[in-house]
Design a protein around this motif. Structure first.
Motif, mmCIF file in Angstrom:
data_model
loop_
_atom_site.group_PDB
_atom_site.id
_atom_site.type_symbol
_atom_site.label_atom_id
_atom_site.label_comp_id
_atom_site.label_asym_id
_atom_site.label_seq_id
_atom_site.Cartn_x
_atom_site.Cartn_y
_atom_site.Cartn_z
ATOM 1 N N ASN A 187 0.847 -1.207 0.000
ATOM 2 C CA ASN A 187 0.000 0.000 0.000
ATOM 3 C C ASN A 187 0.872 1.243 0.000
ATOM 4 N N PRO A 188 0.940 1.984 -1.074
ATOM 5 C CA PRO A 188 0.274 1.694 -2.337
ATOM 6 C C PRO A 188 0.939 0.543 -3.082
ATOM 7 N N VAL A 189 0.142 -0.168 -3.912
ATOM 8 C CA VAL A 189 0.700 -1.278 -4.695
ATOM 9 C C VAL A 189 1.656 -0.743 -5.751
ATOM 10 N N HIS A 190 1.323 0.420 -6.296
ATOM 11 C CA HIS A 190 2.161 0.990 -7.349
ATOM 12 C C HIS A 190 3.506 1.440 -6.779
ATOM 13 N N SER A 193 6.653 4.247 -4.204
ATOM 14 C CA SER A 193 5.545 4.931 -3.540
ATOM 15 C C SER A 193 5.785 6.442 -3.490
ATOM 16 N N HIS A 194 4.751 7.176 -3.076
ATOM 17 C CA HIS A 194 4.804 8.642 -2.998
ATOM 18 C C HIS A 194 5.713 9.136 -1.875
ATOM 19 N N LYS A 214 1.019 -1.910 4.652
ATOM 20 C CA LYS A 214 0.286 -1.724 5.903
ATOM 21 C C LYS A 214 0.122 -3.067 6.585
ATOM 22 N N GLU B 253 -3.911 -6.577 -12.529
ATOM 23 C CA GLU B 253 -4.470 -5.298 -12.048
ATOM 24 C C GLU B 253 -5.987 -5.371 -12.146
ATOM 25 N N ASP B 258 -5.855 -7.378 -2.835
ATOM 26 C CA ASP B 258 -5.023 -6.341 -2.206
ATOM 27 C C ASP B 258 -4.046 -6.893 -1.177
ATOM 28 N N GLU B 285 0.861 -4.756 -10.816
ATOM 29 C CA GLU B 285 0.935 -3.293 -10.734
ATOM 30 C C GLU B 285 2.203 -2.828 -10.035
ATOM 31 N N SER B 286 2.744 -3.680 -9.175
ATOM 32 C CA SER B 286 3.937 -3.265 -8.421
ATOM 33 C C SER B 286 5.219 -3.377 -9.237
#
Lengths: 338, 338
Positions: A187-190, A193-194, A214, B253, B258, B285-286
């Motif tokens: 989290n996030p999966v992408h 991350s930010h 998480k 995706e 999740d 997606e990761s």
């Protein structure tokens, strides 16, 4: 005259910042604003903090609950030299025009967008950038923790690249509606991350990739840290460098502190208010070097590590002190350092 | 004649391997050995698996429980061409002399020391090393998961360095005595962790550093993976490469998967025995590239991913098939691949 500080939002961060402000010899707490007359509103009243209604048409609710109001948030901001906005993510952005109307410098929390403000802020990383600024964002707990760690590493050794996995608590202890339960969620999966770009709001040129997950824990975040350095110090030298940082606590080997539960126990035993841990907690035993790769684990108390940063940011925007002086004063008055 | 297989230890791994062996056209399950007449012993009996007492002086206990025994573990090993030791960590080492006495090739699980055996084993990584060996260790769930991922990356792109944080489940769902509860534990605290050297038992020359933590989850491990490649493919190419691996499941995706809970739900909905997930589960997606740095998340089902590896290891030590043939046969009979 002491700086007059308003705190808008009296929840997890706001109530801690308000307490810290009252400990500062160069500040005065004008009051705090709250949306609802709940147990935290009663706490503010019992502490003698003037309480203001954050939403005008809810004044009746406070009266019904028998909680005395000093006025509305508009009056609070009008009376302040600086306002610390500690409202939930996104509400700070909605409040910005209120602060602009009063021409009052404002601090926001890390949940707001970086482009809302003149500069993001970490006392150890970029104090000077916030001097005299009108709108300043104190970065999130995780970014604060990473900034405190990366600042001395970059200065002393140079950082070629940082790669950090953030194993995040699912929610705070009182956030009973959050999860996960019995799961590990990318989290996030992408990726990345930010969190990495958020560190770049403090250190624009630093090369950092981050990954976030998480887990079913509430006490603290934990960072699994790799920093490829531009030189190859030994692990003892790195530990010594980190030991010298006032907002880093190097957990001694043999202390039987194996996780966040023991860290909180340690903090509560030492009389910390709410068991708060303002420092990055780095396991000394974990600090290791493989070639130019530094590895370590650090735990971050999501509810409190930004509190001293907010106090310092007040001094930055008002020009009341420089970084070194402010950090030292905050540490001493709040009690940072085990 | 089919390979006669004994399974010593009928717990989490043993009961799954026994079931998988019965599905193989070229194998026969001679029987299983168990220390205690518990619910799993009753299960073996109900499945018609000949049950042997793993400890001679406990035969009475089975009789008292009304569970029929076929004999003792010594007789089981005598009747087998290969024994799969699926006893708890450390017990396999104690059993080695028994297998040597009977001159019976033995497979051990990843909890045993690497120096107990002639070679460690992963079907995708080093099948050929185990051909004709007498003592072979099927590496742990985590090392199996890492080996399956790193083998194709090394072959296709070259691996400059791998850095992996293992966010480990605290215990299996039925291990009610394990923790942590509501905590994130660096474990081991010392870095890099032993998981990297364990991968080196399969790929001796691979540069890998690992970090491990334990969290309050029981369903699967999760790996936060960084691999610095020797070339710079794009993320789609890497995803396509991984998609082509028979024991890797690329989570699509938009599938609303999740975490481990959803993965187990997915597996149970598809009729998997015990909800087992034999494949590495990588979030599509990761999968991302930053320069030559690959990042991804994968989930590993600790109870079952080594099951097809044990079946393949049986063929390796008996010389019954080569890697390609064995993997294909195991996958087809067991049902690997979603």
């Amino acid at each position: 005259m002491n700086v007059q500080v308003a705190v808008n939002g009296y929840g997890t961060i706001g109530k801690r910042v308000a307490d810290a402000v009252t400990l500062q010899p160069d500040m005065e707490l004008v009051g705090v604003a709250k949306t609802r007359p709940n147990h935290e509103a009663e706490l503010a009243e019992s502490k003698g903090y003037p309480l203001y209604a954050a939403i005008e048409d809810r004044i009746d609710l406070f009266e019904e609950a028998g909680i005395e109001l000093a006025g509305t948030v508009d009056e609070l901001v009008a009376a302040a030299d600086v306002v610390v906005d500690a409202c939930p993510s996104g509400i700070g952005a909605e409040n910005k025009s209120l602060y602009e109307d009063h021409d009052t410098p404002a601090l926001y929390q890390g949940g707001e967008d970086a482009d809302l403000v003149d500069t993001s802020f970490n006392a150890r990383g970029n104090f000077a950038d916030a001097v005299g600024a009108d709108h300043v964002r104190v970065v999130s707990c995780n970014t604060t923790g990473l900034s405190r760690l990366l600042a001395p590493l970059e200065a002393e050794y140079g950082v070629e690249k940082a790669r950090v996995t953030l194993i995040r608590r699912g929610g705070d202890p009182a956030q009973s509606g959050r999860g996960p339960i019995n799961d590990i969620l990318p989290n996030p999966v992408h990726l990345p991350s930010h969190h990495g770009p958020d560190v770049n709001t403090i250190f624009p040129d630093l090369d950092i990739d981050t990954l976030g997950l998480k887990v079913p824990a509430t006490l603290m975040h934990t960072h699994s840290v790799n920093v490829t350095l531009e030189s190859t110090p030994d692990a003892d030298a790195v530990a010594e460098l980190l030991e010298g940082e006032s907002r880093i606590f190097l957990i001694p080997e043999g202390s039987d502190i194996d996780g966040a539960g023991a860290l909180k126990e340690f903090a509560m035993d030492r009389g910390r208010p709410r068991g708060d841990i303002w420092e990055n907690c780095i396991w000394r035993e974990s600090v290791s070097m493989e070639g130019s790769d530094l590895y370590l684990f650090q735990a971050i108390h999501q509810e409190s590590d930004v509190v001293p940063e907010n106090v310092d940011a007040i001094r930055a925007v008002t020009g009341a002190a420089d970084a070194e002086e402010s950090i030292a004063r905050t540490n001493e008055t709040v009690g940072v350092g085990f």
